[in-house]
Motif scaffolding. Structure first.
Motif, mmCIF file in Angstrom:
data_model
loop_
_atom_site.group_PDB
_atom_site.id
_atom_site.type_symbol
_atom_site.label_atom_id
_atom_site.label_comp_id
_atom_site.label_asym_id
_atom_site.label_seq_id
_atom_site.Cartn_x
_atom_site.Cartn_y
_atom_site.Cartn_z
ATOM 1 N N ARG A 252 -14.027 38.438 -59.359
ATOM 2 C CA ARG A 252 -14.390 37.027 -59.249
ATOM 3 C C ARG A 252 -15.471 36.856 -58.189
ATOM 4 O O ARG A 252 -15.559 37.635 -57.240
ATOM 5 C CB ARG A 252 -13.172 36.182 -58.870
ATOM 6 N N THR A 253 -16.252 35.830 -58.353
ATOM 7 C CA THR A 253 -17.311 35.525 -57.396
ATOM 8 C C THR A 253 -17.134 34.103 -56.880
ATOM 9 O O THR A 253 -16.340 33.320 -57.414
ATOM 10 C CB THR A 253 -18.693 35.679 -58.044
ATOM 11 N N MET A 254 -17.899 33.758 -55.848
ATOM 12 C CA MET A 254 -17.861 32.398 -55.328
ATOM 13 C C MET A 254 -18.346 31.396 -56.373
ATOM 14 O O MET A 254 -17.922 30.239 -56.376
ATOM 15 C CB MET A 254 -18.697 32.297 -54.062
ATOM 16 N N ALA A 255 -19.215 31.862 -57.284
ATOM 17 C CA ALA A 255 -19.661 30.977 -58.361
ATOM 18 C C ALA A 255 -18.496 30.657 -59.304
ATOM 19 O O ALA A 255 -18.341 29.509 -59.761
ATOM 20 C CB ALA A 255 -20.807 31.626 -59.132
ATOM 21 N N ASP A 256 -17.659 31.654 -59.609
ATOM 22 C CA ASP A 256 -16.472 31.396 -60.427
ATOM 23 C C ASP A 256 -15.537 30.428 -59.718
ATOM 24 O O ASP A 256 -14.940 29.539 -60.348
ATOM 25 C CB ASP A 256 -15.739 32.712 -60.705
ATOM 26 N N LEU A 257 -15.402 30.611 -58.405
ATOM 27 C CA LEU A 257 -14.536 29.730 -57.630
ATOM 28 C C LEU A 257 -15.036 28.292 -57.675
ATOM 29 O O LEU A 257 -14.253 27.349 -57.831
ATOM 30 C CB LEU A 257 -14.465 30.229 -56.186
ATOM 31 N N ALA A 258 -16.350 28.117 -57.554
ATOM 32 C CA ALA A 258 -16.921 26.766 -57.560
ATOM 33 C C ALA A 258 -16.708 26.073 -58.903
ATOM 34 O O ALA A 258 -16.513 24.852 -58.964
ATOM 35 C CB ALA A 258 -18.405 26.832 -57.230
ATOM 36 N N ILE B 33 -6.281 20.852 -48.988
ATOM 37 C CA ILE B 33 -7.645 21.331 -48.712
ATOM 38 C C ILE B 33 -7.886 22.672 -49.391
ATOM 39 O O ILE B 33 -8.949 22.916 -49.984
ATOM 40 C CB ILE B 33 -7.873 21.424 -47.193
ATOM 41 N N LEU B 34 -6.900 23.560 -49.324
ATOM 42 C CA LEU B 34 -7.043 24.849 -49.996
ATOM 43 C C LEU B 34 -7.141 24.667 -51.511
ATOM 44 O O LEU B 34 -7.864 25.413 -52.185
ATOM 45 C CB LEU B 34 -5.859 25.749 -49.653
ATOM 46 N N ALA B 35 -6.418 23.691 -52.064
ATOM 47 C CA ALA B 35 -6.474 23.444 -53.505
ATOM 48 C C ALA B 35 -7.855 22.981 -53.952
ATOM 49 O O ALA B 35 -8.211 23.136 -55.123
ATOM 50 C CB ALA B 35 -5.424 22.409 -53.904
ATOM 51 N N MET B 36 -8.639 22.430 -53.050
ATOM 52 C CA MET B 36 -9.987 21.982 -53.396
ATOM 53 C C MET B 36 -10.981 23.129 -53.475
ATOM 54 O O MET B 36 -12.096 22.954 -53.976
ATOM 55 C CB MET B 36 -10.468 20.951 -52.367
ATOM 56 N N GLY B 37 -10.598 24.306 -53.008
ATOM 57 C CA GLY B 37 -11.498 25.453 -53.095
ATOM 58 C C GLY B 37 -12.788 25.229 -52.351
ATOM 59 O O GLY B 37 -12.808 24.844 -51.176
ATOM 60 N N SER B 38 -13.889 25.449 -53.043
ATOM 61 C CA SER B 38 -15.207 25.291 -52.419
ATOM 62 C C SER B 38 -15.674 23.840 -52.390
ATOM 63 O O SER B 38 -16.749 23.554 -51.857
ATOM 64 C CB SER B 38 -16.244 26.138 -53.165
ATOM 65 N N SER B 39 -14.899 22.915 -52.946
ATOM 66 C CA SER B 39 -15.298 21.504 -52.910
ATOM 67 C C SER B 39 -15.137 20.898 -51.528
ATOM 68 O O SER B 39 -15.715 19.838 -51.251
ATOM 69 C CB SER B 39 -14.464 20.704 -53.928
ATOM 70 N N PHE B 40 -14.371 21.525 -50.668
ATOM 71 C CA PHE B 40 -14.191 21.026 -49.306
ATOM 72 C C PHE B 40 -15.222 21.694 -48.404
ATOM 73 O O PHE B 40 -15.023 22.793 -47.897
ATOM 74 C CB PHE B 40 -12.771 21.324 -48.817
ATOM 75 N N PHE B 41 -16.352 21.030 -48.235
ATOM 76 C CA PHE B 41 -17.450 21.518 -47.399
ATOM 77 C C PHE B 41 -17.811 22.970 -47.737
ATOM 78 O O PHE B 41 -18.008 23.809 -46.855
ATOM 79 C CB PHE B 41 -17.100 21.400 -45.913
ATOM 80 N N GLY B 42 -17.877 23.233 -49.041
ATOM 81 C CA GLY B 42 -18.268 24.560 -49.487
ATOM 82 C C GLY B 42 -17.193 25.614 -49.340
ATOM 83 O O GLY B 42 -17.422 26.785 -49.678
ATOM 84 N N GLY B 43 -16.038 25.238 -48.833
ATOM 85 C CA GLY B 43 -14.962 26.204 -48.634
ATOM 86 C C GLY B 43 -15.221 27.192 -47.523
ATOM 87 O O GLY B 43 -14.498 28.185 -47.383
ATOM 88 N N THR B 44 -16.232 26.932 -46.704
ATOM 89 C CA THR B 44 -16.625 27.898 -45.673
ATOM 90 C C THR B 44 -15.505 28.172 -44.691
ATOM 91 O O THR B 44 -15.275 29.327 -44.293
ATOM 92 C CB THR B 44 -17.864 27.384 -44.925
ATOM 93 N N TYR B 45 -14.808 27.135 -44.300
ATOM 94 C CA TYR B 45 -13.752 27.296 -43.303
ATOM 95 C C TYR B 45 -12.360 27.026 -43.892
ATOM 96 O O TYR B 45 -11.433 26.724 -43.160
ATOM 97 C CB TYR B 45 -14.008 26.357 -42.127
#
Length: 661
Positions: free
Chosen positions: A370-376, A450-462
């Protein structure tokens, strides 16, 4: 002289002669003793010698027996003696006690509610399947394969009959291995569909029962636990997961937590009570946790990490309180410690052994990563927490526009229920939990959300991005919205606290009445939250008919290729193979192996010399072409053409065309 001598002789006779008892009276001896000793202030102690032994002649008369004491005339007015019932009566009473026990009633209620809330799953369980005929047929095959291979050749568990000739193919998706015992019963697609439908209903019942057990163990009452259990098991967002049995099968999570808490004598409301420890419950909790992980890593992986963090935090809290806060050190117990070590080792071993095939698949198939693109692509926005899936009876049609605005609504509609939201908010104000506990529960709700939002929460960076990049295993989970499972559980606990406090107020009002009994309206008021939660969980989940198995799949040993081939259509082929489990090239999973993609591309011109030669080299013996799926495909114009000169045989069998290579 003569008179004086006679008087003296009489005196000597009265003191020297032994006193003989009167045989006619039992009191004669005592009477004579009193008469001979009265008036002698310094008389010596009087003893009675044994009477001379006389010879008793034998006689035929029966010996005399002592007279029985007279019956107490007042005995009739006393309590009746306790009557000990017979074995059958005692057995019947024991059965009745078991049947009316709280956990027996809770189990029956969970089963009845599960049948009603998943209806019409059991209406036509041999022919229909919930949600759609794609992933559910794949998972029906998974249960059938695991049961079949464990009975025949367990060493080949991970080398399934699908995706021929790929290896480790059983690890291409979650395996539902924990349901293997059910897969040992029956064979063929009909049995697989029936098995799937029964397990689907039981999974909902176990989710409700597990949540009920956990909330009861935490310290809430029966009504509050029932509300929390219904909110957890029948949250509207789970309706979009009706086609994913490995997500619906989440009841082992709260049940394992309840057992572990019970085994360690811990309750959220009452704290640590060492006198309530139970080694057997602790061991049962570890075994249940291991079984839950065996159903798949989709929700099992977060459970592993959350359980590990919970154990570490609990250990640290115990040591800190034992050292600085408890005036008397509360014991833990060497046996319980050894049980935890053994149970934790078993739990870890199960996770590691199940993970090995997946690491092997990752090595053999780099495209599966999986990639961050798949996650998004699967990360829901905030609006997803207030949007219900189309399967919701109450909110489905009303939220159609909101779903249309979501990029991939099947994994982004995360509404746990507006009633559950309201009860949880009320639980922040009025609750049986302390203020500190409420704030911790609220923090858990926000964190898991917040974790359920994945990368939707400020890119998921933190947030989720950290887990995805740096924590082992998390890069295999591309659907972060399933973390909503933990959000729902924490909301249910908060809601249970509010309901328990409300029921307590009702009891206080009832005690002020003359009969100490709540009225009908008060009784209904305590049940209203449960009814509202269940109503919001009602569904309109479709139950399509499963495609019928082609006749050739019941008689030929393969290897077989069924055309057309695609991700969804191949899942039907997997189900059809459960009669003979012959090797099939087809397969559907979370990714498509490069070789299968190549087969699909080359066979677009089948039957021709190049495709036939390629399939022969692959080892394929039979190609099945389905007429009902041919329209709109390259075979639409070639399905009825002769095969003269190609070196293969063609025959029509039912609604299929069979080519023998």
């Amino acid at each position: 002289m003569t008179g004086k001598r006679a008087a003296a002789d009489g005196d000597r006779a009265s003191t020297a002669d032994p006193v003989r008892p009167d045989p006619a009276s039992t009191n004669g001896t005592e009477q004579q003793l009193d008469e001979t000793t009265v008036g002698r202030p310094e008389a010596e102690p009087v003893t009675i010698d044994d009477p001379p032994q006389t010879k008793v002649e034998p006689t035929d008369d029966p010996p005399e027996t002592e007279a029985e004491p007279a019956a107490d005339p007042f005995a009739a007015f006393g309590p009746a003696p306790e009557h000990r019932p017979g074995r059958l009566v005692r057995a019947r009473r024991a059965v009745v006690r078991v049947l009316i026990h709280e956990w027996s009633l809770a189990t029956v209620a969970a089963l009845v509610v599960a049948v009603a809330m998943t209806w019409p799953t059991l209406r036509y369980p041999l022919y229909t399947i919930p949600q759609d005929t794609w992933d559910p047929t794949l998972q029906a095959w998974q249960m059938a394969w695991s049961g079949h291979i464990l009975l025949t050749d367990p060493t080949q568990l991970w080398q399934s009959n699908t995706f021929y000739p790929q290896s480790w193919s059983f690890a291409f998706s979650d395996t539902l291995l924990g349901y293997a015992p059910a897969g040992m019963i029956g064979d063929g697609p009909v049995a697989a569909v029936l098995r799937y439908n029964i397990i689907f209903v039981l999974a909902h019942a176990l989710a409700a029962l597990g949540a009920y057990a956990l909330i009861r163990q935490l310290g809430a009452g029966r009504t509050a636990a029932a509300v929390g259990a219904a909110g957890y098991a029948y949250a509207p967002w789970l309706l979009s997961q009706a086609g994913h049995l490995h997500i619906v099968s989440n009841g082992g999570i709260p049940l394992a937590l309840a057992m572990l808490a019970r085994g360690h004598g811990w309750s959220l409301r009452y704290g640590y009570r060492p006198q309530r420890r139970s080694v057997s419950w602790a061991l049962a909790g570890w075994l249940t946790a291991a079984w839950q992980v065996s159903l798949g890593f989709g929700i099992g992986l977060p459970f592993i990490y959350i359980l590990a963090v919970t154990c570490l935090v609990s250990l640290a809290m115990y040591l800190v309180r034992r050292t600085w806060f408890w005036p008397q050190r509360k014991p833990f117990g060497a046996v319980l410690l050894l049980t935890d070590l053994a149970g934790g080792a078993l739990f870890t071993a199960v996770g590691v052994l199940l993970a090995i095939p997946y690491f092997r698949v990752a090595e053999l198939h780099p495209n599966a990563a999986r990639t961050m693109a798949d996650l998004a692509a699967y990360s829901p926005p905030v609006s997803g927490f207030f949007t219900a899936p189309a399967e919701s009876l109450i909110w489905g049609d009303r939220h159609a526009d909101a779903r249309a605005a979501l990029p991939w609504h099947p994994e982004m509609t995360l509404l746990p229920g507006f009633v559950l939201y309201a009860l949880a908010l009320a639980g922040l104000v009025l609750s049986i939990w302390t203020w500190r506990q409420r704030l911790l529960l609220l923090a858990g709700v926000l964190l898991t959300g917040i974790l359920a939002m994945g990368s939707s929460f400020f890119g998921g960076t933190y947030s989720y991005g950290l887990l995805f990049e740096y924590v082992p295993g998390w890069d295999g989970i591309r659907t972060p919205g399933r973390m909503m499972l933990w959000t729902t559980l924490l909301l249910a606990i908060l809601a249970a606290g509010a309901v328990a406090a409300f029921v307590g107020r009702v009891d206080d009002i009832a005690r002020q009445r003359v009969t100490e009994r709540p009225g009908a309206l008060l009784r209904l008021a305590t049940l209203l939250p449960l009814l509202l939660v269940l109503v919001e969980g009602l569904n309109v989940t479709p139950h399509p008919v499963v495609p019928e198995q082609p006749q050739i799949m019941r008689v030929d040993d393969g290897p077989i290729l069924v055309l057309p081939s695609s991700q969804n259509l191949d899942q039907h082929v997997m189900l059809w193979s459960t009669t003979r489990f012959q090797p099939v090239v087809n397969g559907g999973s979370g990714f498509t192996p490069d070789q299968l993609a190549e087969v699909r591309e080359i066979t677009r011109t089948f039957p021709d010399q190049s495709s036939i030669g390629y399939l022969r080299e692959l080892g394929v013996r039979i190609v099945v072409l389905r007429r009902d799926e041919v329209p709109g495909t390259p075979w639409q114009t070639t399905i009825d053409l002769p095969v003269d000169g190609l070196g293969i045989d063609r025959v029509d069998i039912g609604d299929t065309v069979v080519y023998r290579l």
